[in-house]
Design a protein around this motif. Structure first.
Motif, PDB file in Angstrom:
ATOM      1  N   HIS A  19       0.816  -1.220   0.000  1.00 57.34           N
ATOM      2  CA  HIS A  19       0.000   0.000   0.000  1.00 57.34           C
ATOM      3  C   HIS A  19       0.854   1.276   0.000  1.00 57.34           C
TER       4      HIS A  19
ATOM      5  N   ASP B 240      -4.756 -12.185   2.936  1.00 52.72           N
ATOM      6  CA  ASP B 240      -5.784 -12.265   1.886  1.00 52.72           C
ATOM      7  C   ASP B 240      -5.578 -13.406   0.903  1.00 52.72           C
TER       8      ASP B 240
ATOM      9  N   ARG C  65     -11.207 -14.008   7.003  1.00 55.88           N
ATOM     10  CA  ARG C  65     -11.669 -12.786   6.328  1.00 55.88           C
ATOM     11  C   ARG C  65     -13.181 -12.605   6.551  1.00 55.88           C
TER      12      ARG C  65
ATOM     13  N   HIS D  26      -6.236  -7.473  11.361  1.00 54.42           N
ATOM     14  CA  HIS D  26      -5.729  -7.771  10.017  1.00 54.42           C
ATOM     15  C   HIS D  26      -5.811  -9.273   9.804  1.00 54.42           C
TER      16      HIS D  26
HETATM   17 MG    MG Z   1      -5.165  -6.450   3.298  1.00 56.09          MG
END
Ligand code: MG
Ligand code: ATP
Length: 140
Positions: A54, A120, A87, A117
């Protein structure tokens, strides 16, 4: 379905509000096992590496600052389909969009202070686990 491992962080907004036990209870109630866990103060370098994907995003500076503002709890979770399952249990990134009963819906303050967190994908799970744990630290 395969037994997988995923990497989890209980973020500073969770440790600051004394919510680590409540979040861990939600994780365990969802059928995921906490097979490694450590409370750490992330360094700036660790946070920048961890969220490196990011780096170009406008919120990167704010994200790094928030991750080093207080201790975090880093974890390895194990279970069937653990990456997707966690998730699901976490809920959407922005708590305003998170489904009822998810960790972020229940506890998150904002998109920037969203409590947890979770990795993914299998590739990111492997890299993230290795950033904080060695094989001997993980006891399944
Ligand atoms: Mg992420
Ligand atoms: P995480 O990687 O922390 O599990 P995620 O995969 O749901 O969260 P990402 O898109 O990877 O979401 O974003 C990483 C983190 O960056 C988010 O958890 C959130 O804290 C922060 N973030 C994402 N979008 C924004 C935004 N628009 N403004 C502020 N912070 C943001």
């Amino acid at each position: 379905m395969a037994i997988e491992r995923t990497f989890s962080i209980l973020k500073p907004d969770a440790t600051r509000r004394n919510l680590t036990g409540a979040v861990n209870a939600a994780i365990e109630e969802a059928g995921l096992r906490i097979v490694a866990q450590r409370r750490v103060r992330m360094t700036r370098e660790q946070a920048e590496t961890f969220y490196g994907v990011h780096r170009e995003r406008p919120f990167f500076g704010e994200l790094v600052e928030s991750m080093i503002a207080a201790p975090v709890v880093v974890q390895v979770l194990e279970g069937e389909n653990a990456i997707a399952r966690y998730r699901e249990v976490m809920g959407a990134t922005n708590p305003a969009n998170a489904a009822d009963g998810t960790i972020r819906k229940r506890f998150a303050l904002s998109v920037g202070e969203n409590t947890v967190h979770g990795s993914d994908a299998p590739e990111t799970a492997q890299v993230e686990i290795a950033q904080f744990f060695s094989g001997n630290d993980i006891v399944g």
